[in-house]
Design a protein around this motif. Sequence first.
Motif, mmCIF file in Angstrom:
data_model
loop_
_atom_site.group_PDB
_atom_site.id
_atom_site.type_symbol
_atom_site.label_atom_id
_atom_site.label_comp_id
_atom_site.label_asym_id
_atom_site.label_seq_id
_atom_site.Cartn_x
_atom_site.Cartn_y
_atom_site.Cartn_z
ATOM 1 N N PRO A 95 -5.493 26.833 4.819
ATOM 2 C CA PRO A 95 -4.418 26.076 5.462
ATOM 3 C C PRO A 95 -4.187 24.711 4.790
ATOM 4 C CG PRO A 95 -6.388 26.134 6.855
ATOM 5 C CD PRO A 95 -6.661 27.035 5.699
ATOM 6 N N GLU A 96 -5.176 24.269 3.978
ATOM 7 C CA GLU A 96 -5.032 22.956 3.321
ATOM 8 C C GLU A 96 -4.059 23.046 2.136
ATOM 9 O OE1 GLU A 96 -7.357 25.105 2.648
ATOM 10 O OE2 GLU A 96 -7.858 24.951 0.518
ATOM 11 N N GLN A 97 -3.661 24.265 1.789
ATOM 12 C CA GLN A 97 -2.684 24.440 0.707
ATOM 13 C C GLN A 97 -1.427 25.072 1.292
ATOM 14 O OE1 GLN A 97 -4.331 25.933 -3.048
ATOM 15 N NE2 GLN A 97 -6.382 25.575 -2.226
ATOM 16 N N GLU A 98 -0.350 25.067 0.486
ATOM 17 C CA GLU A 98 0.903 25.652 0.983
ATOM 18 C C GLU A 98 1.154 26.928 0.190
ATOM 19 O OE1 GLU A 98 4.187 22.785 1.249
ATOM 20 O OE2 GLU A 98 5.531 24.451 0.727
ATOM 21 N N ILE A 99 0.999 28.054 0.859
ATOM 22 C CA ILE A 99 1.074 29.332 0.120
ATOM 23 C C ILE A 99 2.281 30.133 0.579
ATOM 24 C CG2 ILE A 99 -0.132 31.510 -0.323
ATOM 25 C CD1 ILE A 99 -2.765 29.904 -0.199
#
Length: 405
Positions: free
Chosen positions: A343-347
Amino acid sequence: MSIALLLFCFYKLRYLGPNPLTTDNLVTLSESPSAVHELALYKTLEPGELNQRIAAVRELLGDSLLILGHHYQQDEVIEHSDLRGDSYKLSQMAAESKACKTIVFCGVHFMAETADILANHPDKVQQRDGRRVSVLLPDLAAGCSMADMAAIAQVEAAWADMSEVIDTEQVIPVTYVNSAASLKAFCGRHGGIVCTSSNAKAVIEWAFERGQRVFFFPDQHLGRNTALELEIEESEMPVWDPYALDLGGNTEEAIHASRVILWKGHCSVHQMFRPEHVESLRTQHPGIKILVHPECPRSVNDLADVSGSTGKIIDTVQNSPAGTKWAIGTELHLVNRLKAEHPEQEIHFLSPVVCMCATMYRIDLPHLCWTLENLRDGSVVNEINVDAETGKWSLIALERMLAVH
Ligand code: 13P
Ligand code: SF4
């Protein structure tokens, strides 16, 4: 019925099977009538009960059971895997398996065949006093549409045809692991080798140390994308169409000028990613990075920031800092899992349409539970058993691959 509708039905049956998005197709024609009845009962069970029963069999069988899961499996199946990996890692795990008596392979048919060949290496069978490891595929209809695009008779016919024009002693056949064992055996017999998406470059280099040309099957995209990395021109890569009448649809000159002859096969999932998807995501999300599997067509692979096996895709995301934006072009279940785990990245998923592997999706909780409870009760179902002759030659090609990586 209109021609368009007929073509749609053919495509759907050939590449997707019955509606992959419903759970109505748990029973396939590959199973025996009694299995059909048993599976119908398992289908009525709630996921909670199935999970409990699967866990109970795993507990009971302990180390004698090894459940392997490919990264494209559904989360509910992956949760029951002892080990998960990309095709290469799963091959290694099967080759190194020690204590287990049974491998339940949550993946597709060619992967289970490879596990059978490697886990039952003659030396290992001897060390186990003749005992073989059984490899089970919970749903026999879990195939691979790409692997089905190259049949051994077609590959042998192509080899005979090209030998009229070029010296096939100087051609090294390379089969992508996504192929039937008979094709791996063909490579073993003809001085060739197997590759996966994680070692294709090293394997093609290995092949060029031994011959002038490579005959690469069944995935033209992995073959082309990898050969381009080795600075081979597209004009030196004719595509061999097994349904064309002469020389796979090529001129003699094109075959003479070839360095890599590519089989006309592809993955029905990865062919859905298009260059316009890359452009649209880059416009909507400035700074986004594109991460794809090399089974994508060249037009997409060339635009990507990173291309690699499912294992490399996972490692790349895992090793990226918070806030990194990714658009990922591979099977939907893996991309959704990465989204949930990071969730700490935008995928983002690279395509606006659902690209999922319908055959991987056939492995589900009811099939897994049915397979395991039969095993507990002394009945081995859905065993994948490669015949001795095919296994012997496939093993040669697979061992060459394992030595290269
Ligand atoms: P990996 O070897 O990257 O796991 O790929 C297998 C596969 O079937 C991709 O479509
Ligand atoms: Fe085969 Fe494509 Fe499914 Fe991989 S994603 S198993 S290549 S159909």
